[in-house]
Write a protein that holds these residues in place. Structure first.
Motif, PDB file in Angstrom:
ATOM      1  N   ARG A  15       9.116  -0.261  15.163  1.00  0.00           N
ATOM      2  CA  ARG A  15      10.289   0.481  14.499  1.00  0.00           C
ATOM      3  C   ARG A  15      10.369   0.153  12.948  1.00  0.00           C
ATOM      4  O   ARG A  15      10.088  -0.831  12.625  1.00  0.00           O
ATOM      5  N   TYR A  16      10.919   1.047  12.582  1.00  0.00           N
ATOM      6  CA  TYR A  16      11.546   0.809  10.817  1.00  0.00           C
ATOM      7  C   TYR A  16      12.903   0.768  10.569  1.00  0.00           C
ATOM      8  O   TYR A  16      13.582   1.343  11.314  1.00  0.00           O
ATOM      9  N   GLY A  17      13.320  -0.063   9.674  1.00  0.00           N
ATOM     10  CA  GLY A  17      14.695   0.014   9.054  1.00  0.00           C
ATOM     11  C   GLY A  17      15.776  -0.742   9.925  1.00  0.00           C
ATOM     12  O   GLY A  17      15.491  -1.103  11.096  1.00  0.00           O
TER      13      GLY A  17
ATOM     14  N   GLU B 296      12.275   4.796  15.584  1.00  0.00           N
ATOM     15  CA  GLU B 296      11.305   4.325  16.369  1.00  0.00           C
ATOM     16  C   GLU B 296       9.949   5.037  15.836  1.00  0.00           C
ATOM     17  O   GLU B 296       9.709   6.242  16.114  1.00  0.00           O
ATOM     18  N   ALA B 297       8.923   4.590  14.894  1.00  0.00           N
ATOM     19  CA  ALA B 297       7.965   5.227  14.480  1.00  0.00           C
ATOM     20  C   ALA B 297       6.719   5.427  15.342  1.00  0.00           C
ATOM     21  O   ALA B 297       6.020   6.339  15.176  1.00  0.00           O
ATOM     22  N   LEU B 298       6.646   4.393  16.205  1.00  0.00           N
ATOM     23  CA  LEU B 298       5.625   4.753  17.046  1.00  0.00           C
ATOM     24  C   LEU B 298       5.908   4.001  18.397  1.00  0.00           C
ATOM     25  O   LEU B 298       6.487   2.977  18.600  1.00  0.00           O
TER      26      LEU B 298
ATOM     27  N   LEU C  66       0.863  -1.310  -0.062  1.00  0.00           N
ATOM     28  CA  LEU C  66      -0.003  -0.015  -0.057  1.00  0.00           C
ATOM     29  C   LEU C  66       0.665   1.363   0.111  1.00  0.00           C
ATOM     30  O   LEU C  66       0.566   2.240  -0.569  1.00  0.00           O
ATOM     31  N   ARG C  67       2.033   1.087   0.612  1.00  0.00           N
ATOM     32  CA  ARG C  67       2.807   2.292   0.668  1.00  0.00           C
ATOM     33  C   ARG C  67       3.507   2.496  -0.743  1.00  0.00           C
ATOM     34  O   ARG C  67       3.981   3.764  -0.778  1.00  0.00           O
ATOM     35  N   SER C  68       3.858   1.616  -1.601  1.00  0.00           N
ATOM     36  CA  SER C  68       4.362   1.665  -2.766  1.00  0.00           C
ATOM     37  C   SER C  68       3.823   2.656  -3.778  1.00  0.00           C
ATOM     38  O   SER C  68       2.606   2.888  -3.787  1.00  0.00           O
TER      39      SER C  68
ATOM     40  N   PRO D 161       1.103  15.955  12.955  1.00  0.00           N
ATOM     41  CA  PRO D 161       1.744  16.330  11.499  1.00  0.00           C
ATOM     42  C   PRO D 161       2.099  15.073  10.869  1.00  0.00           C
ATOM     43  O   PRO D 161       2.252  13.847  11.124  1.00  0.00           O
ATOM     44  N   SER D 162       2.625  15.313   9.693  1.00  0.00           N
ATOM     45  CA  SER D 162       3.151  14.349   8.790  1.00  0.00           C
ATOM     46  C   SER D 162       4.203  13.571   9.461  1.00  0.00           C
ATOM     47  O   SER D 162       4.970  14.179   9.897  1.00  0.00           O
ATOM     48  N   GLY D 163       3.997  12.399   9.342  1.00  0.00           N
ATOM     49  CA  GLY D 163       5.221  11.267   9.628  1.00  0.00           C
ATOM     50  C   GLY D 163       5.135  11.111  11.305  1.00  0.00           C
ATOM     51  O   GLY D 163       5.930  10.615  11.952  1.00  0.00           O
ATOM     52  N   SER D 164       3.937  11.843  11.814  1.00  0.00           N
ATOM     53  CA  SER D 164       3.708  11.516  13.287  1.00  0.00           C
ATOM     54  C   SER D 164       3.500   9.985  13.694  1.00  0.00           C
ATOM     55  O   SER D 164       3.497   9.890  15.031  1.00  0.00           O
ATOM     56  N   GLY D 165       3.047   9.224  12.838  1.00  0.00           N
ATOM     57  CA  GLY D 165       2.848   8.001  13.075  1.00  0.00           C
ATOM     58  C   GLY D 165       1.337   7.395  13.131  1.00  0.00           C
ATOM     59  O   GLY D 165       0.887   6.449  13.371  1.00  0.00           O
ATOM     60  N   LYS D 166       0.383   8.272  12.310  1.00  0.00           N
ATOM     61  CA  LYS D 166      -0.927   8.066  12.300  1.00  0.00           C
ATOM     62  C   LYS D 166      -1.097   6.665  11.361  1.00  0.00           C
ATOM     63  O   LYS D 166      -1.995   5.754  12.129  1.00  0.00           O
ATOM     64  N   SER D 167      -0.549   6.664  10.300  1.00  0.00           N
ATOM     65  CA  SER D 167      -0.933   5.619   9.463  1.00  0.00           C
ATOM     66  C   SER D 167      -0.295   4.173  10.104  1.00  0.00           C
ATOM     67  O   SER D 167      -0.784   3.213   9.998  1.00  0.00           O
ATOM     68  N   THR D 168       0.957   4.247  10.582  1.00  0.00           N
ATOM     69  CA  THR D 168       1.456   3.389  11.297  1.00  0.00           C
ATOM     70  C   THR D 168       0.580   2.538  12.446  1.00  0.00           C
ATOM     71  O   THR D 168       0.256   1.534  12.550  1.00  0.00           O
ATOM     72  N   LEU D 169      -0.047   3.556  13.351  1.00  0.00           N
ATOM     73  CA  LEU D 169      -0.916   3.094  14.288  1.00  0.00           C
ATOM     74  C   LEU D 169      -2.166   2.589  13.599  1.00  0.00           C
ATOM     75  O   LEU D 169      -2.586   1.413  14.101  1.00  0.00           O
TER      76      LEU D 169
HETATM   77  N1  ATP Z   1       8.238   1.109   5.741  1.00  0.00           N
HETATM   78  C1  ATP Z   1       8.901   2.309   6.109  1.00  0.00           C
HETATM   79  N2  ATP Z   1      10.235   2.155   6.265  1.00  0.00           N
HETATM   80  C2  ATP Z   1      10.782   3.098   7.179  1.00  0.00           C
HETATM   81  N3  ATP Z   1      10.071   4.005   7.802  1.00  0.00           N
HETATM   82  C3  ATP Z   1       8.879   4.138   7.617  1.00  0.00           C
HETATM   83  C4  ATP Z   1       8.407   3.204   6.874  1.00  0.00           C
HETATM   84  N4  ATP Z   1       7.078   3.631   6.965  1.00  0.00           N
HETATM   85  C5  ATP Z   1       6.796   4.529   7.790  1.00  0.00           C
HETATM   86  N5  ATP Z   1       7.974   5.092   8.184  1.00  0.00           N
HETATM   87  C6  ATP Z   1       8.289   6.117   8.810  1.00  0.00           C
HETATM   88  O1  ATP Z   1       7.680   6.181  10.139  1.00  0.00           O
HETATM   89  C7  ATP Z   1       7.202   7.310  10.631  1.00  0.00           C
HETATM   90  C8  ATP Z   1       5.496   7.259  10.691  1.00  0.00           C
HETATM   91  O2  ATP Z   1       5.081   7.206   9.412  1.00  0.00           O
HETATM   92  P1  ATP Z   1       3.532   7.268   9.302  1.00  0.00           P
HETATM   93  O3  ATP Z   1       3.381   6.960   7.630  1.00  0.00           O
HETATM   94  O4  ATP Z   1       2.887   6.475  10.110  1.00  0.00           O
HETATM   95  O5  ATP Z   1       3.027   8.827   9.512  1.00  0.00           O
HETATM   96  P2  ATP Z   1       1.877   9.473   9.176  1.00  0.00           P
HETATM   97  O6  ATP Z   1       1.412  10.244  10.407  1.00  0.00           O
HETATM   98  O7  ATP Z   1       0.916   8.825   8.569  1.00  0.00           O
HETATM   99  O8  ATP Z   1       2.169  10.724   7.984  1.00  0.00           O
HETATM  100  P3  ATP Z   1       1.191  11.324   6.986  1.00  0.00           P
HETATM  101  O9  ATP Z   1       0.364  12.483   7.662  1.00  0.00           O
HETATM  102  O10 ATP Z   1       2.313  11.989   5.985  1.00  0.00           O
HETATM  103  O11 ATP Z   1       0.457  10.101   6.048  1.00  0.00           O
HETATM  104  C9  ATP Z   1       7.866   8.211   9.534  1.00  0.00           C
HETATM  105  O12 ATP Z   1       8.817   8.815   9.997  1.00  0.00           O
HETATM  106  C10 ATP Z   1       7.984   7.719   8.459  1.00  0.00           C
HETATM  107  O13 ATP Z   1       9.016   7.871   7.620  1.00  0.00           O
END
Ligand code: ATP
Ligand code: MG
Lengths: 430, 236
Positions: free
Chosen positions: B14-16, B23-25, A428-430, B43-51
């Motif tokens: 965590r990613y990477g 630590e994304a979340l 989904l991210r791709s 904000p963007s990158g705060s971890g919403k999608s991850t959660l």
């Molecule tokens: N597959 C991945 N590999 C490395 N880092 C990732 C990966 N997916 C997310 N991240 C990192 O994790 C953090 C949280 O990402 P996330 O997508 O959850 O943010 P978000 O709040 O949904 O942002 P947006 O509002 O831009 O959608 C970010 O720093 C992102 O770069």
């Protein structure tokens, strides 16, 4: 299972997303499947031919005077040959169903060529002095001997022999005359010529041309048995006898009986003929098998490539499907269906081409495949001799289904590997 | 205490690897009552999608405990997670993510078929849902023939077809103009009561319609507020 049906319908639609690509794959795989069918039809006929030749040689016994090749004009003269009178004893042997006497003379002609002149009874096989055990030659022009020819000055000529005298398939007219110089009586090797001028012999009418597939075979000539006897003064002598035994299992019994009655004869059975067959035709059998494997691999590679592109460009969609509940087996069914459909369409195209054009393409295909491994004109003459059926039989349809399964299975491997490793989030991210 | 739709404790994602490891979340503790609308802001990158991905069973946490709709996700196998996604959650994406060569109706049916419903039942449910989102007339159209708002409504119908306990939407209005977005917000918030809804969004209007807004920053809960009520301090 409703989900399977749904996925199958979906797979069919996916196939036509990039119609150009699908059509290209079909245009490439169709002919590959066609070649599979052609190869099967040809090798099927070839197998039949091998069986025929094997059973032919298996029940054939060749007799010659001790340590001779049976040439009437060899050192030692006619005395070393078998007396013709033993024929009646041979005919009476249990299990012997046919006896063919055979006369052969070796004739050097100008330019250090060797030719062989052979006398056979009209109705008997025109066996070459070389590899005679595999049966008679194939006429490519004119007619065969009839019983009325026995004693007449008529001849069947090999293509190479004819060519040396300026006769080709194109300019040959049945009944054309040639003159044979008799080395035995006239001493010196002579030039054999076609024409009206007699060079120390009598004119022979050439009634037919034959092809054997190899140069030495095509430098031979057949005369009717009595004609030969008279011309060479070989009455009462026989170069070889070919005996046909009713069953292969009785060959040893017959051989033993001959050894017992005629200890002075050389007895040649199957082994030599079998060696010839297994080397020449066995090669082709192998080619056929390799071809089948190569076909599946080639078509499989084409489908694999198409599926590889499809899986890569749809990775987001596949991820979404996983996210909304598709299991890996669900996606596997989808991708395998696509790959099978693609393979199946290619097979259908190949089958259709075969049904309509198999006959026409089949012959040139034979020459391009088996023919390459056959000497000279043998490619043509063997094919003419064989009963090849180019109809789309149920057996071939089954083969197509199996091939489709193999090609489709092979073609989906990469895509399956992809979905197996697919994480919905990554996709989904791709 | 009211029944909760999810509960999480000490969840870390965590990613990477190595120096790029982030630590994304990191959620110390969070739970949500069933039947409400929760908005994830930040904000963007705060971890919403991850959660959202963790709660929806699309990804796994590196550590911690996560219970969603009665399932302990941290102890489910991959195949069990698939079954969980099928039956317990409906996902709505920012880019709609409909299958381009299936009709609106088939897109909705698809999810029901994966869940093992008969074609007849799947069709029945899908038609009813398309009616509910006002797209009965567009049932046989392909996504390419629909507007963005219509596509998102089809996607919502798809998310609802297996009657999930939880509907998860990640920036559902991100690709829509504001008027169309408002209709989608209304549709999603109308699910409240029947379903629990979690939406990640920058859209202020969604936050206003929510029962609860979780503000994320750098993967942590910054603020946990109940609009109209007193803001609660985040448990850190
Ligand atoms: N597959 C991945 N590999 C490395 N880092 C990732 C990966 N997916 C997310 N991240 C990192 O994790 C953090 C949280 O990402 P996330 O997508 O959850 O943010 P978000 O709040 O949904 O942002 P947006 O509002 O831009 O959608 C970010 O720093 C992102 O770069
Ligand atoms: Mg996001």
């Amino acid at each position: 299972m409703p989900i399977q049906r749904f996925l199958f319908r979906y797979a069919w639609r996916n196939l036509w997303r990039v119609p150009g690509r699908t059509l290209l794959v079909l245009a490439l795989t169709g002919p590959v499947f066609l070649s599979l069918l052609l190869m099967l039809a040809n090798s099927d006929a070839l197998e039949g031919q091998i069986d025929r030749l094997e059973s032919e040689t298996a029940t054939l016994i060749q007799l010659r005077g001790r340590s001779t090749f049976g040439h009437i004009n060899q050192a030692g003269g006619l005395n070393k040959l078998m007396p013709a009178s033993i024929e009646s004893a041979l005919v009476r042997l249990p299990h012997v169903i046919r006896v063919e006497p055979y006369l052969v003379a070796i004739e050097p002609i100008a330019g250090y060529y060797m030719t062989l002149h052979i006398g056979v009874r009209p109705g008997d096989a025109q066996r070459l002095a070389t590899h005679g055990e595999v049966g008679g030659v194939d006429l490519v022009a004119g007619r065969n001997f009839t019983s009325a020819d026995d004693g007449d000055d008529v001849a069947l000529l090999g293509l190479d022999y004819a060519r040396k005298m300026g006769i080709t398939l194109d300019n040959f007219r049945p009944g054309e005359s040639m003159f044979i110089k008799d080395v035995l009586r006239d001493g010196e090797p002579g030039v054999i010529k076609v024409g009206t001028r007699s060079i120390g012999g009598r004119p022979f009418r050439i009634v037919g041309l034959f092809s054997s597939g190899y140069s030495f075979g095509d430098n031979q000539m057949f005369l009717p048995y009595r004609t030969f006897q008279r011309h060479y003064g070989a009455e009462g002598r026989v170069s070889k006898f070919f005996l046909r035994v009713d069953k292969a299992v009785n060959v040893d019994t017959v051989t033993a009986a001959i050894r017992n009655q005629f200890p002075e004869l050389d007895i040649i059975t199957r082994a030599d003929g079998a060696r010839f067959i297994s080397s020449a035709l066995g090669t082709m059998r192998r080619i056929g098998r390799i071809w089948l494997g190569a076909t599946v691999l080639l078509a499989g590679a084409m489908v694999l490539f198409a599926m590889l592109l499809a899986a890569d460009e749809r990775i987001r969609e596949l991820g979404t499907l996983k996210a909304v509940g598709a299991s890996t087996p669900n996606l596997a069914i989808l991708l395998i269906s696509e790959s099978m459909l693609l393979a199946g369409l290619g097979a259908t195209l190949g089958g259709t081409l075969y049904a309509f054009f198999g006959e026409i393409i089949g012959r040139s295909f034979f020459k391009a495949t088996f023919g390459v491994y056959l000497p000279g004109q043998y490619g043509d003459s063997l094919l003419d001799n064989m009963l090849v059926s180019y109809s789309l039989s149920p057996g071939l349809v089954i083969v197509l289904v199996i091939a489709t399964t193999l090609v489709g299975g092979l073609g989906s491997l990469y895509a399956l590997y992809k979905v197996h490793r697919l994480s919905p989030v990554e996709a989904l991210r791709s | 205490m009211s029944q909760s739709i999810f509960e999480m404790r000490a969840v870390i994602k965590r990613y990477g690897v190595g120096v790029t490891r982030i630590e994304a979340l990191h959620i110390v503790e969070l739970d949500a009552a069933a039947g409400g609308v929760m908005v994830l802001a930040g904000p963007s990158g705060s971890g919403k999608s991850t959660l959202l991905h963790l709660i929806g069973g699309m990804d796994r946490a590196n550590s911690g405990e996560l219970y969603v709709a009665g399932n302990s996700l941290h102890s489910l196998s991959t195949a069990e997670l698939t079954v969980f996604r099928r039956h317990k959650v409906g996902f709505v994406f920012q880019a709609f993510n409909l299958m381009p060569n299936l009709t609106a109706l088939e897109n909705v049916m698809l999810a029901a078929e994966f869940a093992g419903l008969s074609s007849k039942e799947a069709k029945h449910r899908a038609s009813a849902l398309l009616e509910r989102v006002g797209l009965t007339k567009r049932a046989d159209h392909r996504p390419g023939q629909l507007s963005g708002g219509e596509q998102q409504r089809v996607a919502i119908a798809r998310a609802l077809v297996n009657r999930p306990a939880l509907v998860i939407a990640d920036e559902p209005t991100g690709n829509l103009d504001s008027k169309t977005g408002a209709a989608i917000i209304e549709l999603l918030t109308s699910l409240k009561g029947e379903q629990s809804v979690i939406i990640a969004s920058h859209d202020e209007r969604i936050a206003a319609a929510a029962d609860r807004v979780i503000h994320l920053a750098d993967g942590r809960i910054e603020r946990d507020e109940v609009p109209g009520g007193a803001p609660q301090k985040a448990s850190v």
